[in-house]
Design an enzyme around this catalytic site. Sequence first.
Site, PDB file in Angstrom:
ATOM      1  N   THR A  15       0.811  -1.224   0.000  1.00 48.01           N
ATOM      2  CA  THR A  15       0.000   0.000   0.000  1.00 48.01           C
ATOM      3  C   THR A  15       0.842   1.271   0.000  1.00 48.01           C
ATOM      4  OG1 THR A  15      -1.788  -1.131   1.160  1.00 48.01           O
ATOM      5  CG2 THR A  15      -1.779   1.262   1.291  1.00 48.01           C
ATOM      6  N   ASP A  59       2.254  -7.715  -4.178  1.00 42.27           N
ATOM      7  CA  ASP A  59       1.265  -7.553  -3.108  1.00 42.27           C
ATOM      8  C   ASP A  59       1.666  -8.438  -1.950  1.00 42.27           C
ATOM      9  OD1 ASP A  59      -1.401  -8.483  -1.679  1.00 42.27           O
ATOM     10  OD2 ASP A  59      -1.844  -6.582  -2.671  1.00 42.27           O
ATOM     11  N   SER A  61       0.091 -10.304  -0.066  1.00 42.47           N
ATOM     12  CA  SER A  61      -0.541 -11.625  -0.049  1.00 42.47           C
ATOM     13  C   SER A  61       0.217 -12.632  -0.912  1.00 42.47           C
ATOM     14  CB  SER A  61      -1.988 -11.525  -0.545  1.00 42.47           C
ATOM     15  OG  SER A  61      -2.751 -10.694   0.302  1.00 42.47           O
ATOM     16  N   THR A 167       3.374  -8.963  15.450  1.00 41.05           N
ATOM     17  CA  THR A 167       2.161  -9.536  14.856  1.00 41.05           C
ATOM     18  C   THR A 167       1.283  -8.387  14.389  1.00 41.05           C
ATOM     19  OG1 THR A 167       2.189 -11.472  16.313  1.00 41.05           O
ATOM     20  CG2 THR A 167       0.086 -10.905  15.321  1.00 41.05           C
ATOM     21  N   GLN A 280      -1.679 -20.046  20.853  1.00 34.98           N
ATOM     22  CA  GLN A 280      -2.614 -19.241  20.068  1.00 34.98           C
ATOM     23  C   GLN A 280      -2.800 -17.845  20.663  1.00 34.98           C
ATOM     24  OE1 GLN A 280      -6.366 -21.260  19.549  1.00 34.98           O
ATOM     25  NE2 GLN A 280      -5.420 -23.163  18.842  1.00 34.98           N
TER      26      GLN A 280
END
Length: 346
Positions: A15, A59, A61, A167, A280
């Site tokens: 971005t 990108d 992703s 994170t 987690q």
Amino acid sequence: MANKPKILLVYTGGTIGMIKDYNTGALRAFDFNQIQNKIPELQHLNCEISTISFEEPIDSSNMNRKYYVKIAEIIEANYNDYDGFVVLTGSDTMSYTSSAISFMFENLQKPVIFTGSQLPIGDLRTDAKENLITSIEIACARENNEPIIKEVGLYFEYKLYRANRTTKINAEQFEAFASMNYPPLAESGVHLHFNNHLLFKNEKSDEKLIFRKNLIDDIVVLKLFPGITPIVVETILNIENLKGVVLETYGSGNAPTEPWFIDLLEEVIAKGVKIVNVTQCTGGSVILGLYETSTDLKRIGIIDGKDITTETAVAKMMYLLGEDLSKEDFKYYFEKPLRGEISLQP
């Protein structure tokens, strides 16, 4: 008068590298060769800035091992010519990418700062300018003619973190990243304040930089949930050529105690697959054997991920699998902090 620090800006995509065409409303790639014209504030920084951009922006992703190597090769090829590096990537996978880079350089003695933005650089309310300007300032920062930062960092919204502790926690707010188990390395306010006692201290500061690019990505993240079935676990653990599993367990490393679950794990460990236990939870640590629900995991040889993040566990596993270690050595090095990515347990 000392020479100005030389900073290399590496744009990979994301971005931050987009600019809005206000006539059409469409976003297009920003030409980073024109960066000082578009962001004149950079001229007030006491440094020389050069840029290298991927021919085709990636990108976030689509980030993978191949691009990790490409980023590292750009830094390696220019390492002796620059005093610091700022790498611009998409924020969605920035924690994964920057963590991987942290393991790919051994004996790093210069700053490699990752940053990006939630809004394009050409947007009226963008966070890109502040993130970029301060990242360059951090990469320039010196004390006694030595870089203050000698590790891979991630800067976002007024805070510099150790990259392999981060994170992404929010898709919309500017404060997009967190480092739950390690405080910020630096904070940007009226002054740029470095927390010197938290910075990575390389014990081999006189040794040559070693570039590790043999990453193995035949791994999987297995996240447990209540009601997970034997067929799901068995199918995942029997993926062809699987070499490593990042097992996301509950709380401090707890998992089902049913025999079928423990037996499946034990079978693949016997085949040479490495399994690392990570929590987690966004903060806190695995403590194998603390509860009965993790004693079997400890018994069968699951690796204790301690307070490592999932993103960094993936990166560290890719790195260590590429080092062709024995079972014992793999466990030893995974449970040992190599780049400040885990805390030594008391």
